[in-house]
Every structure is written in C-alpha cells, then in structure tokens.
Design a protein around this motif. Structure first.
Motif, mmCIF file in Angstrom:
data_model
loop_
_atom_site.group_PDB
_atom_site.id
_atom_site.type_symbol
_atom_site.label_atom_id
_atom_site.label_comp_id
_atom_site.label_asym_id
_atom_site.label_seq_id
_atom_site.Cartn_x
_atom_site.Cartn_y
_atom_site.Cartn_z
ATOM 1 N N GLY A 26 0.737 -1.256 -0.072
ATOM 2 C CA GLY A 26 -0.011 0.273 -0.192
ATOM 3 C C GLY A 26 0.797 1.205 0.023
ATOM 4 N N MET A 66 -2.169 -9.824 -0.559
ATOM 5 C CA MET A 66 -2.649 -9.086 0.571
ATOM 6 C C MET A 66 -4.044 -9.372 1.160
ATOM 7 S SD MET A 66 -3.470 -5.350 -1.353
ATOM 8 C CE MET A 66 -2.152 -5.411 -2.520
ATOM 9 N N SER A 128 -5.826 -2.946 3.541
ATOM 10 C CA SER A 128 -5.565 -3.077 2.367
ATOM 11 C C SER A 128 -6.119 -2.288 1.210
ATOM 12 C CB SER A 128 -4.897 -4.525 1.901
ATOM 13 O OG SER A 128 -6.086 -5.067 1.427
#
Length: 710
Positions: A26, A66, A128
């Motif tokens: 991120g 993720m 995320s």
C-alpha cells in the motif's frame, strides 16, 4: 432509477496496459515512479481471450499478496451500505433517483479507518486496497442493489391497495398490505439472483471486451489516489465529509421540528434571541401563483366564493439535496427540468384549471356529465395537485424515450448474446474466476423460490412466473452491457419491458404486471452493480471470487435494513396520496403504466389522454433527432428526455432547485475549472448523502415513536 452520468464531466478512461495497480504494502502505485516501480508489458491488440486473461493474471493480479475478503472489510461495507440504503430509499421517494454507493463508501471507509488508526495509535493495521475493494462491493449490494423494487414496485402496490369503507389512506398500513416475510424474501431473492446472473458476463464484458464501466474505473482511480497518499485525494475526502456534515445540518433544520425535543429547542431559540432556525418548506410560503389571484382567472375557483388555492410545490424548496443533485446531473438535464416545469406550471396547468371550472355545475357540487376533472383538488380543497396530472405525459415521454434509446442500441443488445470464448481446458487463472457451476447452484433454487413467490403472493400463473425469471436473465444481459458502455443502468426501461410483456401474458391484472417488472428491475440492477464493482477489482488486481462473495453477503445486509426502513419511511398509504406525501415520481410512473396497460386509457381525462400521446411522440422523436439529425458536438444542447419527463412528475420546486445546483456547478467551472473538476462531485455527493440520511433517520424515529407510544 439510476442516476445518469454528469453531462458536465468527461468519464475517466481505462489506463492503457493496466498500469496503476497498488503496491502490495500500500505504499504507492505502480506507474507513478519511485521505489518498487515496474513495467507492465503492453498487451497486443490482437490478443486472444486466453492471452488477455494470462496477461492480467501475470502482471496485474494481487489477490494472493494481500488481505481482501476479511471480516472487517465486510462489516465496514455492510454498515456503510445499510446507511446508504436508507439514504437512497429517501431520495427515490423524493426525487425518483438512487445514487451510486461505491465511491462514497470508498472515501468514507478510508476516512473512518484512518481515524480508527489514529485513535488506536497505529495498533490497528491499515486496511489494504483490496480489502476496500471488497468493502465497496458489500456496500454497493447493501446500499444500491437491494432497494430497487421497494419504492417502485411495492410502493405502487401500496398505492392501489383498497381503502376500507369509513377509513382513510393513513389507515392502510404498509406492513398489513405486504408483510415482512414477503418484502424480505422478494428483495433478497431478486438481489441475489442478479449476482448469480452476472457470473457468465464478467469474463466476456470485463476481461475480454474490456467495456469501460466508467464508475467502476472512477472508484478504482479513487482508491489508487487515496493509497498513494495524493494531496488531491485527501482533499476530496475532506470535502465529501464536509458535505455530509452540511447536508445533515440542513436536514435537521428542515425536518428536525418533527421531533418534539428539537421543536421545543427551536421554539426556545426563537423566543430568546429571535432567530428562527427552522427552514421553510417552500419560499414563498404560498407559492409563485395561486388560483383566483396573480393573473389566474377567478373562474378557476368556480362557485366556491372566490376561494384562493395554491398550486402544490410551486415555489423554491430550500433543500441542499435537490441543489446538490443538480450539481451532479449537470445543465442539460436540470435546465430541461426547469423548462418543462415552467411550461406545466405557468401555462398548461392554469389553462386546465380554467377549463375544469368552466365545466362545474352551477352549485359547485361536481362536474357536468361525462366530464372528468383534469387537475385534482386535494388537502381539504385547498391545493391544486398539478403533477398528479402531469405524470401522465411525463411517464409516456420517459417510457418511450427509454425504449427508443434501447432500440437504437440494438448492436449493444446483440453483443450481449454473443460470447467470444477462449480455448477449453483448465488454466491457472480459472481458480480465481467465479465458475459457472456457482451460477447453476445459485440460480436453480433462487429461480424456484422466485416463481413460488410470484404465484403465491402476486397471483402470477406458474408458467408466467417461469417466463419472468428467464426474462430477468435476458434483461440483466442488456442492462449490464448498457451500464458497461454508457455508465447508466436502464432500470426503468427494463421494468417497462416486463410490464409490456405481462400486459400481453396476463391482461387486465395490475398486480402481476408490477411484480414481474419488480423482479426484472431488481435482478438487472444487481447484475449491473456487481459488474461495476468487478471492474474496479479487475483494474486493481482483486480476486473475483472473493469480490463475488462480498457482493452476495452485501445482499443480506441490504435486505436486513431496507425492509424495516421502508416500513418506517412509508408506514401507510397516506404517504403517497396525502397533501404531505412524497413526490415519488418513480413509484407513480410504475403505478400509472400498470394502470393504463391493464385498465385502458378511456378512464382518464381527455387532457391526460392527449398528454400521453404528445409525451410519447416527444419521447420517440427526441432520441431519433439526437441520433440522426444533430451532429455529435451539438448533442449536449439538445433537451434531455429524462429531464423533460421528470419535470412533469415532480413539483416545480424540485426542478428549480436542480437548475440552481447545475448553474452553481457551471459558474464554478467558469471561475475556477480545476477546483470544480476536483470537488464538485465529492461535495455534491456528501450533501445528498448527508441530508437524505439524517432526514430519513428523523422520519424513522418519528414513525417508531408513534408506533411505540401512539
């Protein structure tokens, strides 16, 4: 009814070669330079479907890198979606439109989670980007997909419910006409069916044809901007939150006096410092023009002793929701609404009022034999209800314009049934795509339940119920492709197609006509909405199976809240027929179309019959002229069929507020184009959501208090 794309903005375009995916941690966005930068190989123009899928899987997919489908993402999306469902139900009842949820939910989720991390001093991990993708899918399903048939189909059925002798419309309770189990099961089944119907369309429309789905691209771009920590994105978030707060304040000043303690507080402030905080419902209070004065002949009041009556909604409504809606839809639709409203209220309605008065009996007790009154008088004989007559012409215009536009998109419709597949055999990326077996496992039981509901609750023949389910699949294909290419889901047109079909299958039956249209409209909306969200996920490298599950779970959240909210916002039939009733243009449109198709137009006033004919002709001609006679660069100056039709189905006050909002946005763009492009839509979206949400909460609180304490 979906909101059309703003005509004063250019839809975003899809990035070439699909750059721009967010780093797994991120920390940034590929394609913007800096650490972690990598190149995404260009995709050949003649790539096969399998090559397209492999390219995306190798270079864009991040679903295994993720978190995505997490409890916190689903809960956040569910809560935001439930709030937005109440907001959208309120806007549908007041102005006939529902507004997209995904982008608002993305920004609100980001802001809320940032505050949570600040309060916990960073102990809570950052959500995320793919968690936010799933959150948006859940929020969209809960806040937008599940409520399409509540205000329209069930609202129209409530309008036609018989009033017992000696009772009033306020005595016809909505929960008595349609019990909780029926609303909940119909809403869930149609919403879930739409999710499953979208499964076979995803690869074709998104992966291979790469249809734009502009709102899906915009949501992805918003997420990328937020996670890249860009200053513009953060400023947009702040502006949206400020709009939410401002809209909420206006809602309190508009409707807060319905709550006893707030009304007492307003009275105390007025007595103490002489400041009236309550906003008036209309400015001027008596409207711009009244029958019997201001140039309108006194013959309009007939033998009523010169009594002056108002024209309902003929003033200015100080609502930021309406003004902000005009900021979103732009000048073309809003000015068309203003012109159409002015024509109705300044010229057509006064003329019809005079005509009605000329046919009054000498004692004022009624009308001459065989004459049907055009403009009804309501509110104990104090108000002329203009748009109750105007909706006939407005409905005809909108229905025929929608169907004509749909016919002109015959290539779009044809492509919906042409699938370009790839080579057979299992491929590595098949493990993340939603398999067709899921569609079969979902559609078979849901289809059976939907047929059963239609037979038991809506008197639809079993064979006609099966046709309705099959047509839901066909219309979902068309609606999804239209959404992908134009960013507008033709929910109303899909419903009208079903109404026309059932006028043939079960002639003379209003309830089956409305129920079949509701099933098709809700399923089509849900399918198109899921594909819009899947487009965002595709651009960001999300796992489509997990996104599908998030959307499916969102249907549960939406069903859980939309039914009780419906009962609280519309506790009885009087909310549609009383002087203080919702304008409910979409609901009235469905009801009137069903009435005409099943009962015939001979029961209408002659003036209404002419308005239907003229409205239908205008609805057919406008799209044809725009398509074949007007150069593309001049089409933005053509009147909007949607705007003209709505102007005859809403109070003039609404059209005026829309026009004011559109002019504000236009002037803003002239004075400072860059800030207008950045902040107009976030600000307007916040104002709409804020006022609608708080107003609906106040109305629900008043209704609940009345039910509990009488």
């Amino acid at each position: 009814m979906a909101t059309p794309p703003p005509d004063n903005q250019t839809p975003p375009t899809e990035p070439v070669g699909l750059p721009g995916q967010v780093h797994p941690d991120g920390s940034g966005v590929y394609g913007e330079g800096g650490a972690g930068e990598r190149e995404v190989p260009a995709l050949p123009e003649d790539a096969t479907p399998d090559q397209i899928d492999e390219h995306w899987y190798r270079h864009v997919y991040q679903g295994d890198k993720m978190p995505q489908l997490t409890v916190r993402a689903v809960l956040m999306g569910g809560v935001l979606g439930m709030l937005m469902s109440a907001s959208n139900l309120y806007t549908t009842l007041t102005i006939g439109w529902a507004f997209g949820v995904a982008i608002t939910a993305v920004v609100m989720s980001y802001v809320i989670w940032t505050l949570v991390r600040a309060v916990t001093f960073g102990r809570v991990s950052r959500m995320s980007v793919l968690e936010n993708v799933c959150m948006a899918s859940t929020a969209s399903a809960a806040g937008y997909s599940t409520g399409s048939s509540i205000a329209t189909m069930f609202g129209a059925l409530l309008m036609m419910a018989p009033v017992p002798e000696g009772a009033t419309p306020a005595d016809v309770k909505s929960w008595d006409v349609h019990p909780f189990w029926l609303l909940a099961s119909f809403t869930f089944v149609t919403g879930a069916l739409g999710c499953f119907l979208a499964i076979p369309m995803k690869r074709q429309m998104i992966n291979h044809e790469r249809l734009p789905f502009p709102t899906g691209i915009a949501a992805a771009e918003t997420l990328k901007s937020l996670y890249s920590q860009s200053r513009d994105a953060l400023h947009k978030a702040y502006v949206l939150v400020a709009g939410l707060i401002a809209g909420g304040i206006v809602a309190v000043l508009n409707t807060g006096s319905m709550l006893g303690f707030l009304n007492d507080a307003f009275d105390w402030i007025r007595r103490t410092i002489g400041l009236e905080l309550r906003l008036p419902g209309q400015v001027p209070a008596t409207g711009f023009l009244r029958a019997g004065s201001d140039g309108l002949t006194s013959a309009a009041v007939g033998a009523d002793g010169g009594r002056v009556r108002e024209l309902i909604g003929f003033g200015f409504n100080p609502s930021v929701l309406l003004i902000a809606a005009g900021m979103i839809v732009g000048l073309r639709v809003s000015l068309s609404m203003l012109v159409g409203g002015a024509l109705l209220y300044f010229f057509v309605a006064p003329g019809l009022i005079v005509q009605d008065a000329a046919h009054l009996l000498p004692d004022g007790s009624g009308f001459a034999e065989e004459y049907i009154e055009s403009i009804e008088i309501v509110g104990g004989g104090t108000v002329f209800h203009v748009y109750r007559w105007g909706l006939w012409g407005g409905t005809a215009l909108m229905v025929m314009a929608s169907l004509t536009a749909l016919a002109l998109q015959w290539k779009t419709i044809a492509r919906a049934f042409v699938r370009k597949g790839g080579a057979g055999g299992a491929r590595e990326w098949d493990r993340i795509e939603v398999p067709v077996s899921w569609m079969i496992a979902g559609m078979v039981p849901l289809g059976i339940v939907l047929v059963g509901l239609q037979v038991v609750a809506f008197q639809i023949a079993w064979w006609a119920g099966i046709i309705a389910v099959l047509m839901s699949f066909v219309l979902s294909l068309v609606a999804s492709r239209a959404t992908g290419e134009t960013d507008t889901t033709p929910t109303g047109a899909m419903g009208k197609v079903m109404q026309l079909l059932f006028a043939v299958l079960q002639p003379g039956h209003v309830v089956p006509n409305l129920a079949s249209a509701g099933a098709a409209a809700n399923s089509a909306t849900s399918s198109a909405d899921l594909l819009m969200d899947l487009k965002s996920g595709y651009l960001l490298g999300a796992n489509p199976r997990k996104q599908f599950l998030a959307q499916f779970i969102g249907v549960f959240f939406g069903t859980l809240v939309i039914v009780p909210v419906w009962y609280l916002l519309v506790p009885h039939q009087g909310k549609f027929v009383g002087v203080d009733a919702y304008a409910a243009p979409a609901t009235n449109q469905w009801f009137k179309v069903a009435e005409v198709l099943t009962k015939g137009i001979d029961q209408l006033p002659a003036s209404a019959q002419w308005s239907i004919f003229i409205g239908a002709m205008v609805g057919i001609l406008l799209p044809l002229v725009e398509r074949f006679a007007v150069p593309a660069r001049f089409r933005k100056f053509m009147p909007s069929a949607m705007g003209l039709g709505l102007s005859w189905m809403l109070p003039f006050a609404n059209a005026l507020a829309f026009a004011i909002g559109a002019v504000i946005a236009w002037v803003w763009s002239l004075v400072h184009k860059r800030s207008a492009e950045k902040f107009n839509v976030p600000l307007a979206s916040g104002l709409v959501a804020g006022e609608a949400l708080i107003a609906s909460i106040i109305i629900m609180a008043v209704t609940a208090t009345g039910l509990l304490f009488g």
